[in-house]
Design an enzyme around this catalytic site. Structure first.
Site, PDB file in Angstrom:
ATOM      1  N   LYS A 124      50.943  55.265  73.813  1.00 21.51           N
ATOM      2  CA  LYS A 124      51.370  54.692  74.936  1.00 21.51           C
ATOM      3  C   LYS A 124      51.139  53.097  74.921  1.00 21.51           C
ATOM      4  CE  LYS A 124      49.748  54.236  79.586  1.00 21.51           C
ATOM      5  NZ  LYS A 124      49.377  54.670  80.550  1.00 21.51           N
ATOM      6  N   ASP A 142      54.316  56.572  81.016  1.00 22.50           N
ATOM      7  CA  ASP A 142      53.209  56.870  82.033  1.00 22.50           C
ATOM      8  C   ASP A 142      53.176  58.002  82.991  1.00 22.50           C
ATOM      9  OD1 ASP A 142      54.791  55.718  83.750  1.00 22.50           O
ATOM     10  OD2 ASP A 142      53.211  54.209  84.352  1.00 22.50           O
TER      11      ASP A 142
END
Length: 214
Positions: A124, A142
């Site tokens: 991420k 997320d």
């Protein structure tokens, strides 16, 4: 599993997002690729606002790997001790600064594999840096994107990597550069976890969520 919105409706969703916010921005403050990388790494299990408050003073004196290394772990901790898991994060930032100097000439690399080789940098974080700094259409999934992806039918998936792939596979290519920012902001301020603000939602008529709030 939530159904996937068809192509024509996906186009409409992102046309509407674009009309309201043509150039969505991430909310983490930074001055270069290195400070962006550090800010994103610090943001794990922390709020962007909390990270920004801690890093304003930090980045004023340590905006390169060499300066961060000179500051040292204890000096870094003094700036970020209000952030969760600050000791482990400080250790990782100092180590990644050393590696950037030794292996990458002090520059932040522009490949996902190279970024993920750095301490404390997961997929991420790598995708955020690739998207925000290098303008690559990488999708940083997320909790907000995972939630609304499944709730709305925009990018359903059983885990974050499946949702990431759903964005890459189903969002029309012209919208992919900013897709994750539009989705994050929508999830953060409109399609919230406990009580989504469906009455204020610009894609309410397209969204597949059945339990819409008034």
């Amino acid at each position: 599993m939530t159904r996937q919105l068809p192509y024509a409706q996906m186009q409409d969703v992102f046309r509407r997002f674009h009309a309201v916010e043509p150039e969505p921005k991430g909310e983490l403050e930074h001055v270069n690729a290195f400070t962006l990388l550090v800010a994103v790494a610090l943001s794990a299990q922390a709020t962007d606002a909390g990270v920004n408050k801690a890093t304003r003073g930090l980045f004023a004196i340590a905006d390169t790997p060499a300066k961060m290394l000179a500051l040292g772990e204890e000096g870094l901790i003094a700036h970020i001790k209000t952030i969760g898991l600050f000791r482990n994060k400080a250790k990782n930032v100092i180590r990644l600064s050393q590696i950037l100097i030794e292996q990458f000439g002090g520059q932040v690399p522009s490949s996902r594999a190279a970024l993920q080789s750095l301490p404390g940098v997961g997929r991420k974080t790598a995708n955020v840096v690739l998207n925000m700094w290098f303008h690559h259409p990488a999708q940083a999934v997320d909790t907000h994107i995972f939630r609304i992806g499944n709730r709305t039918g925009i990018c359903p998936g059983r885990d974050v990597e499946t949702v990431e792939r759903a964005i890459e596979d189903n969002v029309p290519v012209e919208w992919q550069r900013h897709a994750h920012h539009w989705l994050i902001l929508h999830g953060r301020y409109i399609c919230t976890a406990r009580k989504p603000r469906c009455g204020d939602c610009l894609i309410r008529d397209i969204c597949l969520y059945e339990e819409k709030t008034p």
